[in-house]
Write a protein that holds these residues in place. Structure first.
Motif, PDB file in Angstrom:
ATOM      1  N   LEU A 183       0.817  -1.188   0.050  1.00  0.00           N
ATOM      2  CA  LEU A 183       0.086  -0.207   0.028  1.00  0.00           C
ATOM      3  C   LEU A 183       0.808   1.125   0.065  1.00  0.00           C
ATOM      4  O   LEU A 183       0.524   2.240  -0.644  1.00  0.00           O
ATOM      5  CB  LEU A 183      -0.840  -0.144   1.063  1.00  0.00           C
ATOM      6  CG  LEU A 183      -2.070  -1.195   1.289  1.00  0.00           C
ATOM      7  CD1 LEU A 183      -2.938  -1.042   2.400  1.00  0.00           C
ATOM      8  CD2 LEU A 183      -3.078  -0.940  -0.213  1.00  0.00           C
ATOM      9  N   ALA A 184       2.218   1.267   0.762  1.00  0.00           N
ATOM     10  CA  ALA A 184       2.746   2.416   0.829  1.00  0.00           C
ATOM     11  C   ALA A 184       3.335   2.660  -0.506  1.00  0.00           C
ATOM     12  O   ALA A 184       3.530   3.745  -1.207  1.00  0.00           O
ATOM     13  CB  ALA A 184       4.023   2.212   1.762  1.00  0.00           C
ATOM     14  N   ARG A 185       3.659   1.612  -1.518  1.00  0.00           N
ATOM     15  CA  ARG A 185       4.269   1.643  -2.639  1.00  0.00           C
ATOM     16  C   ARG A 185       3.313   2.276  -3.437  1.00  0.00           C
ATOM     17  O   ARG A 185       3.638   3.158  -4.543  1.00  0.00           O
ATOM     18  CB  ARG A 185       4.606   0.330  -3.366  1.00  0.00           C
ATOM     19  CG  ARG A 185       6.079  -0.163  -2.752  1.00  0.00           C
ATOM     20  CD  ARG A 185       6.812  -1.240  -3.596  1.00  0.00           C
ATOM     21  NE  ARG A 185       5.705  -2.269  -3.738  1.00  0.00           N
ATOM     22  CZ  ARG A 185       5.689  -3.291  -2.968  1.00  0.00           C
ATOM     23  NH1 ARG A 185       6.529  -3.389  -1.694  1.00  0.00           N
ATOM     24  NH2 ARG A 185       4.684  -4.221  -3.048  1.00  0.00           N
ATOM     25  N   ARG A 186       1.942   1.784  -3.663  1.00  0.00           N
ATOM     26  CA  ARG A 186       0.912   2.411  -4.333  1.00  0.00           C
ATOM     27  C   ARG A 186       0.828   3.820  -4.015  1.00  0.00           C
ATOM     28  O   ARG A 186       0.449   4.483  -4.840  1.00  0.00           O
ATOM     29  CB  ARG A 186      -0.225   1.572  -4.240  1.00  0.00           C
ATOM     30  CG  ARG A 186      -1.360   2.028  -4.987  1.00  0.00           C
ATOM     31  CD  ARG A 186      -2.489   1.022  -4.832  1.00  0.00           C
ATOM     32  NE  ARG A 186      -3.603   1.101  -5.923  1.00  0.00           N
ATOM     33  CZ  ARG A 186      -3.595   0.741  -6.966  1.00  0.00           C
ATOM     34  NH1 ARG A 186      -2.472  -0.275  -7.347  1.00  0.00           N
ATOM     35  NH2 ARG A 186      -4.555   0.852  -8.057  1.00  0.00           N
ATOM     36  N   ASN A 187       0.950   4.281  -2.750  1.00  0.00           N
ATOM     37  CA  ASN A 187       0.688   5.668  -2.549  1.00  0.00           C
ATOM     38  C   ASN A 187       2.078   6.527  -2.539  1.00  0.00           C
ATOM     39  O   ASN A 187       2.156   7.745  -2.072  1.00  0.00           O
ATOM     40  CB  ASN A 187       0.346   5.773  -1.186  1.00  0.00           C
ATOM     41  CG  ASN A 187      -1.132   6.804  -1.190  1.00  0.00           C
ATOM     42  OD1 ASN A 187      -2.082   6.721  -1.999  1.00  0.00           O
ATOM     43  ND2 ASN A 187      -1.013   7.793  -0.411  1.00  0.00           N
ATOM     44  N   HIS A 188       3.059   5.778  -3.031  1.00  0.00           N
ATOM     45  CA  HIS A 188       4.517   6.456  -3.398  1.00  0.00           C
ATOM     46  C   HIS A 188       4.924   7.083  -1.843  1.00  0.00           C
ATOM     47  O   HIS A 188       5.552   8.276  -1.871  1.00  0.00           O
ATOM     48  CB  HIS A 188       4.465   7.717  -4.105  1.00  0.00           C
ATOM     49  CG  HIS A 188       3.849   7.071  -5.520  1.00  0.00           C
ATOM     50  ND1 HIS A 188       4.247   6.420  -6.411  1.00  0.00           N
ATOM     51  CD2 HIS A 188       2.626   7.582  -6.218  1.00  0.00           C
ATOM     52  CE1 HIS A 188       3.501   6.054  -7.477  1.00  0.00           C
ATOM     53  NE2 HIS A 188       2.539   6.631  -7.262  1.00  0.00           N
ATOM     54  N   MET A 189       4.820   6.350  -1.105  1.00  0.00           N
ATOM     55  CA  MET A 189       5.527   6.596   0.472  1.00  0.00           C
ATOM     56  C   MET A 189       6.128   5.405   1.134  1.00  0.00           C
ATOM     57  O   MET A 189       6.059   4.561   0.834  1.00  0.00           O
ATOM     58  CB  MET A 189       4.265   7.031   1.192  1.00  0.00           C
ATOM     59  CG  MET A 189       3.323   8.053   1.130  1.00  0.00           C
ATOM     60  SD  MET A 189       2.271   8.162   2.433  1.00  0.00           S
ATOM     61  CE  MET A 189       1.106   9.662   1.798  1.00  0.00           C
ATOM     62  N   SER A 190       7.335   5.967   1.986  1.00  0.00           N
ATOM     63  CA  SER A 190       7.852   5.010   2.680  1.00  0.00           C
ATOM     64  C   SER A 190       6.643   4.402   3.733  1.00  0.00           C
ATOM     65  O   SER A 190       5.770   4.822   3.969  1.00  0.00           O
ATOM     66  CB  SER A 190       8.864   5.575   3.458  1.00  0.00           C
ATOM     67  OG  SER A 190       8.472   6.123   4.476  1.00  0.00           O
TER      68      SER A 190
END
Length: 317
Positions: A232-239
């Protein structure tokens, strides 16, 4: 459940009453597919009930309107430490015959004064939880939740939590689909995660262009996908760490807890609406296998998936 009676008294709090009317008493659109109740508002003395918000109520029914009610609601009032013995008797009688008794906000003090909360879990508005615990030390007051059900007694926290508690009971008695349709009519979420604490100390998050709203919508449409925090973090471009912090700020809970609850709710609807196996449903909602579904379903709903399905099959027959 067919008959709902709401008890109001002088000093009735209008939003608390309104939240009960909105769920149980509003005329429904025929397309909603939700039940219509014999809804009654009653008072210890029929006639004029004085309010404190610039208007009074005119109530036709006396407390005898509660005698055959399946659900008796005690609406909150401002002078919540003053009790009418007739109202306490109504609560005791409804509880004794097995009806649901729901006390919203400060109305929980009526249940406590009636002796019904001794040894039971309960809640009330966060401003008054310490007062309740001090006055009624045998009650097990939970200050951090939106509502509590202990047997046929339900207590809700303040204001909008009245809708949360009513939707909980609607979901329990009529299923997730009916509760969702009711919530859609009111324009509120079918279920809010977290508890009172997230609505007390923390201001409403500034949901600008980085809001997680679109992601949450995508999650509910893709429950069978990998919804771990890293994905989910990758999908939202966050760590992962930043994503976890943002998620809690905006939802009041963790990604894992939020996703798990959505999967349980989706499983509820499939159990109600289909005859697919528990294994199939577990895969469809992202739990992977029946054992995992049974574990989480039991933790959130207190029954197994098979018991849940059987209860709604029995009601439909």
């Amino acid at each position: 459940m067919q008959t709902v009676a709401v008890v109001v008294q002088d000093g009735v709090e209008p939003f608390g009453l309104g939240s009960l009317v909105e769920v149980w008493g509003e005329p429904h659109h025929p397309d909603d597919g939700t039940p219509v109740f014999d809804f009654r508002v009653c008072a210890p003395r029929p006639g004029r009930v004085r309010g404190r918000a610039g208007f009074d109520l005119v109530v036709e029914h006396g407390l005898e309107a509660t005698e055959d009610a399946d659900l008796v609601c005690l609406s909150p009032k401002y002078a919540f430490l003053e009790h009418d013995e007739a109202v306490l008797d109504v609560a005791r009688a409804a509880h004794a015959r097995g009806a649901f008794v729901y006390a919203h906000c400060s109305g929980a003090f009526e249940l406590a004064a009636a002796g019904l909360l001794d040894g039971r879990e309960c809640t009330t508005h966060w401003r008054y939880t310490e007062t309740m615990q001090r006055l009624y030390p045998r009650a097990q007051v939970r200050p951090d939740v939106l509502y509590v059900q202990d047997g046929n007694l339900i207590t809700g926290a303040g204001s909008a939590a009245g809708i949360d508690a009513s939707l909980h009971l609607m979901r329990q008695q009529f299923g997730a689909r009916v509760a969702a349709a009711t919530a859609r009519r009111i324009v509120v979420p079918p279920h809010r995660d977290g508890g009172q604490a997230q609505f007390i100390a923390r201001p409403v998050p500034d949901c600008d262009a980085e809001t997680l709203g679109p992601l949450l919508t995508w999650i509910t449409d893709n429950l069978a996908e990998d919804l771990g925090i890293e994905a989910l973090a990758r999908r939202n471009h966050m760590s992962p760490r930043t994503f976890a912090r943002r998620f809690r700020d905006e939802t009041g809970t963790t990604p894992h807890a939020w996703v798990t609850r959505q999967r349980v709710q989706a499983a509820e609807e499939l159990l109600e609406r289909t005859d697919h196996s528990v294994d199939w449903i577990a895969a469809e909602v992202g739990f992977g296998n029946a054992a995992t579904l049974r574990h989480h379903f039991g933790r959130f709903r207190g029954v197994s998936p098979q018991q849940y399905r059987r209860s709604f099959t029995d009601r439909a027959s």
